[in-house]
Enzyme design. Structure first.
Site, PDB file in Angstrom:
ATOM      1  N   LYS A  80      40.559  50.720  43.453  1.00 19.14           N
ATOM      2  CA  LYS A  80      40.644  50.030  42.165  1.00 19.14           C
ATOM      3  C   LYS A  80      41.657  50.668  41.226  1.00 19.14           C
ATOM      4  O   LYS A  80      42.097  50.031  40.270  1.00 19.14           O
ATOM      5  CB  LYS A  80      39.267  49.976  41.496  1.00 19.14           C
ATOM      6  CG  LYS A  80      38.713  51.313  41.035  1.00 19.14           C
ATOM      7  CD  LYS A  80      37.317  51.150  40.457  1.00 19.14           C
ATOM      8  CE  LYS A  80      36.717  52.477  40.014  1.00 19.14           C
ATOM      9  NZ  LYS A  80      37.415  53.055  38.865  1.00 19.14           N
ATOM     10  N   ASP A  81      42.048  51.915  41.488  1.00 17.06           N
ATOM     11  CA  ASP A  81      43.015  52.605  40.630  1.00 17.06           C
ATOM     12  C   ASP A  81      44.457  52.396  41.075  1.00 17.06           C
ATOM     13  O   ASP A  81      45.377  52.866  40.403  1.00 17.06           O
ATOM     14  CB  ASP A  81      42.724  54.112  40.599  1.00 17.06           C
ATOM     15  CG  ASP A  81      41.418  54.443  39.898  1.00 17.06           C
ATOM     16  OD1 ASP A  81      41.034  53.689  38.984  1.00 17.06           O
ATOM     17  OD2 ASP A  81      40.793  55.450  40.267  1.00 17.06           O
ATOM     18  N   ARG A 128      38.119  45.953  30.905  1.00 21.79           N
ATOM     19  CA  ARG A 128      37.247  44.936  31.508  1.00 21.79           C
ATOM     20  C   ARG A 128      35.800  45.188  31.146  1.00 21.79           C
ATOM     21  O   ARG A 128      35.080  44.257  30.717  1.00 21.79           O
ATOM     22  CB  ARG A 128      37.407  44.953  33.047  1.00 21.79           C
ATOM     23  CG  ARG A 128      36.341  44.105  33.750  1.00 21.79           C
ATOM     24  CD  ARG A 128      36.367  44.283  35.252  1.00 21.79           C
ATOM     25  NE  ARG A 128      36.141  45.654  35.692  1.00 21.79           N
ATOM     26  CZ  ARG A 128      34.946  46.226  35.823  1.00 21.79           C
ATOM     27  NH1 ARG A 128      33.847  45.567  35.497  1.00 21.79           N
ATOM     28  NH2 ARG A 128      34.840  47.462  36.243  1.00 21.79           N
ATOM     29  N   ARG A 129      35.352  46.415  31.305  1.00 20.89           N
ATOM     30  CA  ARG A 129      33.951  46.712  30.998  1.00 20.89           C
ATOM     31  C   ARG A 129      33.664  46.549  29.518  1.00 20.89           C
ATOM     32  O   ARG A 129      32.575  46.100  29.140  1.00 20.89           O
ATOM     33  CB  ARG A 129      33.611  48.140  31.455  1.00 20.89           C
ATOM     34  CG  ARG A 129      33.504  48.283  32.963  1.00 20.89           C
ATOM     35  CD  ARG A 129      33.360  49.733  33.368  1.00 20.89           C
ATOM     36  NE  ARG A 129      33.140  49.892  34.806  1.00 20.89           N
ATOM     37  CZ  ARG A 129      33.343  51.009  35.472  1.00 20.89           C
ATOM     38  NH1 ARG A 129      33.802  52.082  34.830  1.00 20.89           N
ATOM     39  NH2 ARG A 129      33.120  51.066  36.771  1.00 20.89           N
ATOM     40  N   ARG A 146      36.441  58.878  28.412  1.00 20.66           N
ATOM     41  CA  ARG A 146      37.090  59.436  29.593  1.00 20.66           C
ATOM     42  C   ARG A 146      36.257  60.623  30.051  1.00 20.66           C
ATOM     43  O   ARG A 146      35.355  61.068  29.367  1.00 20.66           O
ATOM     44  CB  ARG A 146      38.521  59.901  29.260  1.00 20.66           C
ATOM     45  CG  ARG A 146      39.472  58.813  28.803  1.00 20.66           C
ATOM     46  CD  ARG A 146      39.941  57.932  29.954  1.00 20.66           C
ATOM     47  NE  ARG A 146      40.511  58.693  31.054  1.00 20.66           N
ATOM     48  CZ  ARG A 146      41.773  59.120  31.110  1.00 20.66           C
ATOM     49  NH1 ARG A 146      42.602  58.866  30.102  1.00 20.66           N
ATOM     50  NH2 ARG A 146      42.226  59.790  32.152  1.00 20.66           N
ATOM     51  N   ARG A 152      29.912  62.270  31.550  1.00 13.82           N
ATOM     52  CA  ARG A 152      29.481  60.985  30.988  1.00 13.82           C
ATOM     53  C   ARG A 152      27.958  60.871  30.987  1.00 13.82           C
ATOM     54  O   ARG A 152      27.360  60.425  30.008  1.00 13.82           O
ATOM     55  CB  ARG A 152      30.102  59.836  31.787  1.00 13.82           C
ATOM     56  CG  ARG A 152      31.620  59.806  31.713  1.00 13.82           C
ATOM     57  CD  ARG A 152      32.192  58.623  32.464  1.00 13.82           C
ATOM     58  NE  ARG A 152      33.644  58.731  32.592  1.00 13.82           N
ATOM     59  CZ  ARG A 152      34.465  57.705  32.714  1.00 13.82           C
ATOM     60  NH1 ARG A 152      33.983  56.482  32.720  1.00 13.82           N
ATOM     61  NH2 ARG A 152      35.754  57.883  32.833  1.00 13.82           N
ATOM     62  N   CYS A 242      45.987  47.329  36.769  1.00 14.90           N
ATOM     63  CA  CYS A 242      44.697  47.595  37.405  1.00 14.90           C
ATOM     64  C   CYS A 242      43.611  47.946  36.391  1.00 14.90           C
ATOM     65  O   CYS A 242      42.447  48.103  36.762  1.00 14.90           O
ATOM     66  CB  CYS A 242      44.827  48.690  38.469  1.00 14.90           C
ATOM     67  SG  CYS A 242      45.617  50.209  37.930  1.00 14.90           S
TER      68      CYS A 242
END
Length: 332
Positions: A80-81, A128-129, A146, A152, A242
């Site tokens: 995905k990156d 997107r999120r 980040r 996180r 992306c």
């Protein structure tokens, strides 16, 4: 005895974990020792928001430079990156079987995202999120985030954030221990994730030794290759980075390929969607080590079919106004 293979990887705990898993699998198929070579990417040192970094391959460029320079023999990326444009001289030689492609919301007490009260703070750095969170619950605040998975989770555990959104596959590759926190999986129909999410991409040079390409080919999973080809064709045709607010998920079942794609306004207020299912020809088979695709025994090419279907989905999204919602790709 053959020299060890050198596998380039980012230095994060997740990157090292998934690279070691791939290294162990490659040792089994090649019979050669595989050593990890940690490499620093731009995304590891540039702390700007992902929305500012855009689709410039910030998590891949440094690794690819090291591969091209001969400092390592292959790379492992989170697919995905990766930008959709493939650099000259490099090839994605394997996409192992994909893990869970869903996102999960992590909270202290299991409150669903849709029920978090006014003023709750949700952390994510993905445009997107962000759009999906705001669409699911407009009462919450979204804080740019980040950092590695552990940091996180700690911010939720310590009360600095009420929730974070993470990839289920990343959590699984790190062992899945949430330290008392609770995960809410998000269904892919209404919450499609980044194209390629849950999949790894193993990249090497096009002039790599034939025995390495053959060993990597044995790790390639054809259903995963078909699905991610369709998803990334959507992204490429939209000409979006992306980290654009685009969700696309493809699933292959009994020869039917279904693609569900949604494009979001950055604030989540609007979205444009497309859902399409096509039938792939039965009986396709891949030659071991072919890496880039599959040719069916009857001449049909399911990889090319998947790409065309993804492109068609993107064109229909553009006809419906998606170009007004999606930031353009910033990869040189």
């Amino acid at each position: 005895m053959s020299a060890p293979l050198r596998l380039g990887t980012r230095r994060s705990a997740l990157a090292l974990a998934q690279s070691q898993q791939l290294a162990d699998a490659l040792t089994r198929t090649s019979g050669r020792e595989v050593l990890l070579v940690p490499i620093v990417s731009e995304g590891d040192v540039n702390r700007a928001s992902l929305s500012q970094l855009g689709g410039r391959g910030v998590f891949a460029n440094g690794l690819r430079e090291a591969l091209a320079a001969g400092e390592c023999d292959l790379l492992v990326h989170s697919l995905k990156d990766l930008p959709t444009a493939q650099p000259d001289g490099l090839v994605i030689a394997a996409t192992p079987a994909r893990e869970d492609a869903r996102d999960v919301v992590i909270t202290r007490d299991g409150t669903p995202l849709s029920e978090l009260p006014q003023g709750s703070v949700v952390g994510t750095g993905s445009p997107r999120r962000i759009a999906q969170v705001l669409r699911r619950n407009h009462r919450v605040q979204v804080r740019d985030l980040r950092g590695n998975v552990d940091s996180r989770l700690s911010r939720v555990r310590d009360g600095d954030l009420d929730a974070v959104v993470l990839a289920a596959a990343g959590l699984s590759r790190l062992g899945g221990d949430l330290g008392g926190l609770v995960a809410e999986p998000l269904g892919l129909d209404e919450w499609p994730t980044a194209p390629g999410q849950g999949s790894l991409a193993v990249e090497t040079r096009t002039d790599a030794a034939s025995d390495l390409l053959e060993a990597l080919g044995r790790l390639d999973d054809l259903p995963t290759r078909i699905e991610i080809t369709a998803e990334r064709a959507v992204l490429a045709t939209l000409d979006a980075g992306c980290h654009a607010p685009v969700g696309a998920h493809a699933s292959l079942s009994d020869g039917d390929l279904r693609i569900r794609a949604l494009v979001y306004a950055l604030d989540g207020a609007h979205r444009i969607g497309m859902d399409r299912t096509v039938r792939l020809e039965p009986g396709y088979a891949r030659t071991a080590g072919s890496g880039d695709g599959a040719i069916a025994a009857d001449g049909a090419d399911p990889i090319a079919r998947a790409a065309r279907t993804g492109e068609d989905v993107a064109h229909r999204l553009l006809e419906r106004g998606a170009a007004d919602l999606v930031p353009r790709e910033s990869t040189p």
